[in-house]
Design a protein around this motif. Structure first.
Motif, PDB file in Angstrom:
ATOM      1  N   ILE A 279      -1.283   3.874 -14.560  1.00 21.94           N
ATOM      2  CA  ILE A 279      -0.017   3.126 -14.437  1.00 21.94           C
ATOM      3  C   ILE A 279       1.188   4.015 -14.758  1.00 21.94           C
ATOM      4  O   ILE A 279       2.253   3.877 -14.181  1.00 21.94           O
ATOM      5  N   ARG A 280       0.986   4.991 -15.660  1.00 27.97           N
ATOM      6  CA  ARG A 280       2.097   5.886 -16.015  1.00 27.97           C
ATOM      7  C   ARG A 280       2.462   6.783 -14.827  1.00 27.97           C
ATOM      8  O   ARG A 280       3.637   7.053 -14.569  1.00 27.97           O
TER       9      ARG A 280
ATOM     10  N   GLU B 295       4.241   4.679 -12.251  1.00 31.54           N
ATOM     11  CA  GLU B 295       5.643   4.471 -12.607  1.00 31.54           C
ATOM     12  C   GLU B 295       6.502   5.623 -12.092  1.00 31.54           C
ATOM     13  O   GLU B 295       7.560   5.411 -11.509  1.00 31.54           O
TER      14      GLU B 295
ATOM     15  N   THR C  82       6.699   5.677  -8.210  1.00 32.25           N
ATOM     16  CA  THR C  82       7.554   4.649  -7.602  1.00 32.25           C
ATOM     17  C   THR C  82       9.015   4.826  -7.989  1.00 32.25           C
ATOM     18  O   THR C  82       9.897   4.334  -7.302  1.00 32.25           O
TER      19      THR C  82
ATOM     20  N   GLU D 150       7.915 -10.398  -6.157  1.00 37.25           N
ATOM     21  CA  GLU D 150       6.586 -10.982  -5.985  1.00 37.25           C
ATOM     22  C   GLU D 150       5.906 -11.165  -7.330  1.00 37.25           C
ATOM     23  O   GLU D 150       6.023 -10.311  -8.207  1.00 37.25           O
TER      24      GLU D 150
ATOM     25  N   LYS E  49       2.793 -11.128  -9.865  1.00 34.55           N
ATOM     26  CA  LYS E  49       1.688 -10.174  -9.969  1.00 34.55           C
ATOM     27  C   LYS E  49       0.477 -10.838 -10.583  1.00 34.55           C
ATOM     28  O   LYS E  49       0.606 -11.731 -11.401  1.00 34.55           O
TER      29      LYS E  49
ATOM     30  N   GLY F 155       3.014  -1.543 -16.788  1.00 42.14           N
ATOM     31  CA  GLY F 155       4.041  -0.525 -16.642  1.00 42.14           C
ATOM     32  C   GLY F 155       5.205  -1.072 -15.859  1.00 42.14           C
ATOM     33  O   GLY F 155       5.144  -2.174 -15.306  1.00 42.14           O
ATOM     34  N   MET F 156       6.282  -0.300 -15.827  1.00 40.02           N
ATOM     35  CA  MET F 156       7.460  -0.707 -15.085  1.00 40.02           C
ATOM     36  C   MET F 156       7.556   0.199 -13.866  1.00 40.02           C
ATOM     37  O   MET F 156       7.789   1.387 -13.990  1.00 40.02           O
ATOM     38  N   ALA F 157       7.369  -0.386 -12.691  1.00 35.71           N
ATOM     39  CA  ALA F 157       7.378   0.404 -11.468  1.00 35.71           C
ATOM     40  C   ALA F 157       8.720   0.249 -10.777  1.00 35.71           C
ATOM     41  O   ALA F 157       9.426  -0.733 -10.981  1.00 35.71           O
ATOM     42  N   GLY F 158       9.036   1.229  -9.928  1.00 30.80           N
ATOM     43  CA  GLY F 158      10.271   1.165  -9.172  1.00 30.80           C
ATOM     44  C   GLY F 158      11.470   1.519 -10.020  1.00 30.80           C
ATOM     45  O   GLY F 158      11.341   1.988 -11.147  1.00 30.80           O
ATOM     46  N   ARG F 159      12.642   1.291  -9.483  1.00 34.35           N
ATOM     47  CA  ARG F 159      13.857   1.612 -10.221  1.00 34.35           C
ATOM     48  C   ARG F 159      14.989   0.694  -9.798  1.00 34.35           C
ATOM     49  O   ARG F 159      14.923   0.031  -8.775  1.00 34.35           O
TER      50      ARG F 159
ATOM     51  N   ASP G  53      15.075  -2.788  -8.020  1.00 33.47           N
ATOM     52  CA  ASP G  53      13.729  -3.070  -7.542  1.00 33.47           C
ATOM     53  C   ASP G  53      12.656  -2.888  -8.599  1.00 33.47           C
ATOM     54  O   ASP G  53      11.481  -2.772  -8.295  1.00 33.47           O
TER      55      ASP G  53
ATOM     56  N   GLU H  44       9.935  -3.518 -11.294  1.00 34.20           N
ATOM     57  CA  GLU H  44       8.945  -4.581 -11.425  1.00 34.20           C
ATOM     58  C   GLU H  44       7.971  -4.242 -12.548  1.00 34.20           C
ATOM     59  O   GLU H  44       7.589  -3.097 -12.701  1.00 34.20           O
TER      60      GLU H  44
ATOM     61  N   THR I 100       4.266  -4.458 -13.706  1.00 28.01           N
ATOM     62  CA  THR I 100       2.998  -4.658 -13.013  1.00 28.01           C
ATOM     63  C   THR I 100       1.886  -3.882 -13.699  1.00 28.01           C
ATOM     64  O   THR I 100       2.138  -3.044 -14.565  1.00 28.01           O
ATOM     65  N   THR I 101       0.663  -4.190 -13.327  1.00 27.64           N
ATOM     66  CA  THR I 101      -0.459  -3.352 -13.733  1.00 27.64           C
ATOM     67  C   THR I 101      -0.809  -2.468 -12.542  1.00 27.64           C
ATOM     68  O   THR I 101      -0.390  -2.740 -11.426  1.00 27.64           O
TER      69      THR I 101
END
Lengths: 221, 700
Positions: A72-73, A76, A79, B139, B141, B174-178, B181, B183, B185-186
């Protein structure tokens, strides 16, 4: 910018080539023990270069494992940075600058060309040769409007010469990076406008040298 | 000790704390979303802005230390202003930004009524919105069967991410995107593999993460809240049981710094659906091989027929893992009157001899002792499954870099790294004799500690294991005046109370193994199971089995007479945790149907048998218990180790088996009758056994 997700169609696995693996291990060694996670961006970048310009999901796991990070890291990081492509890109990946100077100098015309010749953003042409993406400032405002295709800048574009450029790329012809209007780097258009008399100042030599714009480096895949 | 002026009042605060903590000490409330005292500081919600005299802009008070403030030009203490116009405006601005993308769906949101955002918008926000554009949509999760996500509501405080990473030790959120946007998510939307994930529901300041089993079930203001104690493990986590009518709607943690801080395990939190299903709500009697419903009188009569004819030595009783002190005391009293010495509260056959001192079976350092320990040896113990919240405490100490952990027993993912020493008692002998290098670690440590798990004591050579552990403790100087690092970690909530009250074979009596053996050989006529389900029912042979308990589990299936009892949420009972700390549950709801409180059942039965016990009210039972065992009256206090003597403990068989230690808990989610009746626990168990359910399938 929109929500960035992993591509729905993913390869089974990803493996660094032997040369890239050697390189990656050397990168990891640059950082102190226990801080190997610092190498995540270089490794992802190299994985993207190896994998036709986009990052597949298995590569994230491979990098996570190499650096002893939770997947997940890595996800991150991948993305967060928009220069990591999470979906396939064309063999010639056009990054079109749409920030103010380029926009003022006609980036919208270039976008129209992209839409006509390639299609919508992030769509790869059927022959796989082209795809495009609007990006933020690439730092070549003097030569606006401009695009980056793979690792080269193509500057001083017009709708006409840009379309020609895309056609050449699609047909596999050689193209010349840099300004497309005959201009030398970011020198004034149509030749020098100042310091015409070389003897007028002894410092002239120095200043002409420093105006040469640095070209983006050519790194091997 | 820096001095500060907070809203005009001078206050002296501790070194190293942050402004928000200082303000709290001064009694000034600072609104916050991302800040949480048990998590690292993120400083991203900006809700805690305050004004500091001399600073050009408002400051996020959670992220600035008091020591970083400079005194005024004339040396006056730094001044913090929280009630100025600037601060009010700043808070209103932050709130407006937070609400830009927050849906106005409070009427259908499960967080409604206990929502930080709702409350703080009322207190610090403005009454209208200037935002006319579209709100962003995110969306939802899948992050597991326990947590429902409505990600539109997320304000990105990252409390959940920090909790999972720092406290639970499972890096899955975790925190995805920036930017817009972003999000939570796992990875690939896999379910979270943690036994503590439910705590993110409490941490979430908005309704983005809510309880899936509790979804749309109740509103917080219609629930009756009862403060109680958890019995899923022997830690005795403090909980709050929320009920509506006759049903437990949910279970939440209560803060207790010495025990569970403010976390509870998923088993403790989501067990409540098991309290409704498979319940024994009336007595049963086996007639011609089939269990038939019966009245209490019929059930008692059936028991009396058997017991009145049986000789005392041919009667035995076993107390289960969830039994309260009152019913164990009553059962022991009854057995004494029936002339039977055969009673045991050690369902797993743990080799514990209370005669060697109370400290021989307690977690002597206290659960909080882990916070200062610097070397820890786990023996036949997997704290992650046996005491989940305790494991988080060990992990915290470990991640501070000041604790070295060694493990003897089955290898497991404990969420922290440890030196693996070996699988069985032989490895313990190696450490105890100084052969293994970990002995040096323990010796050189200032506050060394060992934790003897339930599996180590239930081992066939349990007595020798105990003796070796005591020898090791003695050798490494673990148990001194100021520090006692000799710890036993029980798994059964009832165990310590049972040992304290001597619910053990009397002189010449049979212990658990002997009872089972005798029953199998037909040497016992009647076996009384007080909620004892974790034994091999097949070895009860032809004995007449009385099962008093709550759920139709193994014991009830084997029973000849079933007496329906009360679960821990349905009675007030004393449980002593693994530290030796007595705590009391409170009745949140009544037992279902004809079920009764357990001590009362035993009292009623005693009258039918003509051996009437001396007391007839809960307060009278308690008085009798307190008279015999005064320390049980000291609720929430840990008193004395009862003449703990390592030397005495260390005496004992030197012969130590070769068989490796087993696991005290085979399946974390199915470790007791209530859990086995719970559909949620079943789903979790299947998920952990069969990999991830609901994942996208790309997981290698």
């Amino acid at each position: 910018m929109s929500v960035r997700r992993l591509d729905p169609i993913q390869p089974e696995s990803f493996k660094f080539s032997a040369a890239n693996m050697r390189w990656a291990k050397a990168q990891v060694k640059k950082y102190p023990k226990g801080k190997q996670a610092s190498a995540v961006i270089p490794l992802l970048w190299r994985a993207q270069e190896q994998h036709d310009g986009w990052l597949p999901e298995p590569a994230l796991r491979v990098v996570a494992e190499m650096l002893d990070m939770a997947p997940i890291r890595v996800y991150e990081v991948a993305t967060f940075y928009t220069m990591f492509n999470l979906s396939p890109v064309g063999k010639n990946f056009v990054q079109l600058c749409g920030t103010t100077p380029c926009w003022l100098r006609g980036a919208d015309d270039l976008k129209a060309v992209c839409r006509r010749v390639i299609g919508e953003q992030n769509q790869v042409t059927e022959d796989g040769m082209l795809s495009w993406l609007e990006v933020e400032c690439l730092g070549a405002c003097t030569n606006a409007p401009m695009v980056q295709i793979n690792k080269d800048y193509f500057e001083d574009l017009t709708a006409e010469n840009f379309e020609e450029l895309l056609t050449d790329l699609r047909e596999g012809r050689d193209v010349k990076p840099g300004p497309q209007n005959g201009r030398q780097f970011s020198c004034p258009e149509g030749g020098a406008t100042t310091l015409l008399n070389a003897t007028a100042s002894s410092s002239a030599k120095r200043s002409t040298k420093s105006t040469a714009k640095a070209k983006p480096g050519r790194g091997g895949k | 000790m820096p001095k500060l002026i907070i809203d005009g009042a001078e206050i002296e605060v501790e070194d190293g704390i942050t402004l928000i903590q200082a303000c709290e000490e001064a009694g000034v409330e600072i609104p916050r979303f991302c800040y949480h005292e048990r998590l690292s500081v993120a400083g991203n919600c900006r809700m805690c802005l305050v004004e500091v005299a001399g600073m050009p802009k408002p400051i996020a008070s959670c992220a600035l230390g008091v020591n970083d403030l400079r005194p005024g030009p004339n040396g006056e203490p730094p001044e913090i202003i929280t009630k100025s116009k600037t601060v009010k405006k700043a808070r209103e601005g932050v709130m407006e930004f937070l609400l830009i993308n927050h849906p106005l769906d409070c009427p259908i949101c499960d967080q409604g009524g206990e929502c930080d955002l709702q409350d703080q918008a009322m207190a610090y926000g403005v009454d209208g919105s200037r935002f006319k554009e579209n709100k962003r949509a995110v969306e939802d999760k899948y992050i597991g069967p326990l947590i429902k996500t409505i990600m539109n509501r997320c304000i990105h405080c990252t409390r959940c991410v920090r909790f999972m990473t720092e406290v639970a030790g499972v890096e899955e959120l975790g925190m995805a995107g920036r930017g817009e946007d972003v999000e939570i998510t796992t990875y690939l939307e896999q379910g979270m593999m943690s036994e503590m994930s439910g705590n993110v529901i409490d941490l979430c300041p908005v309704g983005a993460l809510t309880s899936k089993p509790y979804a749309f079930a109740a509103r917080p203001w219609e629930l009756r809240k009862t403060e109680s104690i958890d019995v899923m493990d022997a830690m005795g986590a403090n909980i709050r049981v929320d009920t509506r009518g006759r049903e437990v709607m949910r279970i939440l943690p209560r803060n207790h710094d010495e025990i569970n801080e403010e976390w509870i395990s998923d088993k403790s939190r989501f067990i409540w659906d098991g309290l409704r299903t498979q319940r024994l709500d009336q007595p049963y009697v086996r007639v011609r091989g089939k269990l038939r419903t019966a009245t209490w009188d019929e059930a008692f009569a059936a028991i009396a027929r058997k017991l009145n004819r049986a000789k005392g030595s041919r009667i035995a009783a076993l107390a289960g893992d969830l039994a309260g002190a009152e019913e164990m005391f009553a059962l022991k009293d009854l057995m004494t009157r029936l002339g039977s010495p055969n009673i045991d509260c050690r369902q797993d056959g743990a080799a514990i001899d209370p005669a060697k001192g109370r400290g021989g079976y307690l977690f002597n350092s206290g659960l909080g002792g882990i916070d200062t320990a610097d070397a820890l040896l786990l023996i036949g113990c997997n704290p992650r499954t046996e005491a989940t919240v305790l494991n988080a405490r060990i992990r915290r100490r470990w991640s501070s870099g000041q604790l070295k952990v060694g493990l003897i027993g089955p290898e497991a993912d404990l969420s922290y790294r440890y030196d693996y020493i070996g699988a069985g008692p032989q490895s313990l002998a190696d450490v105890a004799s100084g052969k293994h290098p970990f002995a040096k670690v323990l010796k050189s440590a200032k506050r060394p500690m060992l934790i003897l798990g339930a599996a180590a004591l239930a081992h066939s050579g349990g007595g020798a294991v105990m003796a070796h552990a005591a020898r090791l403790a003695d050798m490494t100087g673990m148990a001194g005046e100021a520090w006692n690092g000799f710890n036993v970690l029980h798994h059964a909530a009832s165990r310590v109370a049972g040992l304290d009250m001597g619910v053990l074979p009397a002189k010449g009596g049979l212990d658990t193994q002997a009872i089972l053996k005798a029953a199998k050989a037909g040497k016992l006529d009647v076996v009384y199971l007080l909620g004892a389900d974790e034994i091999d029912m097949a070895s009860l042979g032809n004995a007449f089995v009385i099962y008093q308990g709550t759920h139709g589990d193994a014991g009830a299936h084997r029973a000849d007479v079933i007496l329906p009892g009360a679960a821990y949420t349905e009675k007030s009972a004393i449980y002593v945790n693994t530290e030796g700390r007595p705590q009391m549950t409170d009745r949140a709801i009544f037992p279902p149907g004809d079920a009764r409180e357990d001590w009362a059942i035993i009292r009623a039965l005693s009258a039918v048998l003509g051996k009437t016990l001396d007391w007839d009210a809960l307060s009278e039972v308690r008085d009798a218990i307190f008279a015999a065992h005064p320390h049980l009256a000291m609720i929430d206090e840990v008193v004395g180790d009862g003449g703990f003597d390592l030397k005495k403990l260390a005496r004992g068989s030197a012969r130590i088996g070769k068989q490796p230690f087993g696991r005290a808990v085979d399946d974390f989610y199915l470790s007791n009758p209530i859990a086995r009746a719970s559909a949620v626990m079943g789903e979790l168990s299947a998920m952990t056994a069969g990999g991830t359910s609901g994942a996208t399938g790309t997981d290698g």
